[in-house]
Design an enzyme around this catalytic site. Structure first.
Site, PDB file in Angstrom:
ATOM      1  CG  HIS A  96      -1.852   1.110   1.351  1.00  0.00           C
ATOM      2  ND1 HIS A  96      -1.866   1.974   2.424  1.00  0.00           N
ATOM      3  CD2 HIS A  96      -2.824   1.524   0.510  1.00  0.00           C
ATOM      4  CE1 HIS A  96      -2.821   2.865   2.262  1.00  0.00           C
ATOM      5  NE2 HIS A  96      -3.414   2.618   1.107  1.00  0.00           N
TER       6      HIS A  96
ATOM      7  CG  HIS B  10      -3.714   9.533  -0.259  1.00  0.00           C
ATOM      8  ND1 HIS B  10      -4.328  10.440   0.585  1.00  0.00           N
ATOM      9  CD2 HIS B  10      -4.554   8.475  -0.353  1.00  0.00           C
ATOM     10  CE1 HIS B  10      -5.489   9.950   0.978  1.00  0.00           C
ATOM     11  NE2 HIS B  10      -5.647   8.759   0.435  1.00  0.00           N
TER      12      HIS B  10
END
Length: 268
Positions: free
Chosen positions: A17, A59
């Site tokens: 991740h 992100h």
């Protein structure tokens, strides 16, 4: 039916991740190299489009958390982002540690999706790439268009591709399906209560990506997704308890900040 790109053997695919993001600054080349060294099967990234049309692995929409400065990714050009340090926030005292290894600046800078795909393509074993598109964004469907263009450049827009596209946006995944029908898509899901509505509209071949906390808090959710014929790619699995739950449910991929830990636990 499109083939599922995840591991179908006795264990789920281990997906890093944002790289080995517990250990290294997320979305940096250093984090992804660490994940590969740890034995991860796949690399996950979030992508945003810059003002001059490049997809970068970031992100947040702004730079405050990961680059310690003001600014919005979508309003900046790649050259401007390339000047910034995206790693120091993770360990701000590293420069004071005489025993710390010398930093590789290339590992600390902004990473483009194209570069990440090059790293995966050049590795000495099959590495898959899970690409999450972020919405809402000022560029709307252009993001998916650019993602598919990058995949096409690598020959990854056809059956057997090591790439897949994920999103919390149903519309975004519809775009991907129209542009590249053979690329697997993953419908990410934040709340268990969304499942009855999503079940009625998502494609029969779509994968589903619930959060592991939702699976733990709502024991009915995982079995219902499976009974509906959808494989699960679950985020973010960082503990033995959550890994055991995923194994019990037969999920196809676990997305984790701790790829070294999960690989070790699965091996044990």
């Amino acid at each position: 039916m499109r083939p599922d790109s995840a591991t179908t053997a006795s264990r789920p695919q281990v997906v890093a991740h944002r790289g080995a993001s517990e250990e290294k600054a997320e979305h940096t080349l250093g984090a992804y190299v660490a994940a590969l060294d740890a034995g991860a099967d796949a690399l996950e990234c979030d992508v945003r489009l810059t003002a001059d049309g490049h997809l970068v692995c970031v992100h947040d929409r702004n730079l405050r958390r990961t680059a310690s400065r003001r600014g919005v990714v979508s309003t900046m050009e790649l050259a401007d982002l390339a000047e910034l340090d995206f790693a120091s926030w993770k360990n701000p005292w590293a420069d004071l540690d005489d025993e710390a290894p010398e930093r590789d600046e290339e590992h600390d800078r902004v990473l483009t999706l194209r570069k990440l795909c090059e790293v995966a393509a050049d590795y000495d074993r099959r590495i898959e790439v899970a690409i999450e598109t972020k919405h809402p964004t000022r560029y709307s469907g252009l993001v998916e268009k650019r993602v598919v263009e990058v995949l096409r450049d690598f020959g990854w827009d056809r059956a057997g591709t090591p790439a897949r596209v994920m999103s919390f946006s149903f519309t975004a995944l519809q775009r991907v399906e129209r542009l590249a029908p053979e690329v697997p898509v993953v419908m990410l899901m934040e709340r268990a209560q969304y499942w009855p509505a999503l079940r009625r509209v998502i494609g029969k071949d779509w994968l589903v990506g619930p959060g592991v906390e939702e699976l733990a808090d709502h024991p009915w959710l995982g079995p219902r997704i499976t009974r509906a014929g959808h494989g699960m790619h679950v985020w973010t699995v960082n503990t033995r308890e959550h890994l055991d739950l995923c194994l019990e449910l037969g999920v196809r991929a676990v997305i984790t900040d701790r790829p070294a830990y999960v690989v070790r636990e699965l091996g044990a």
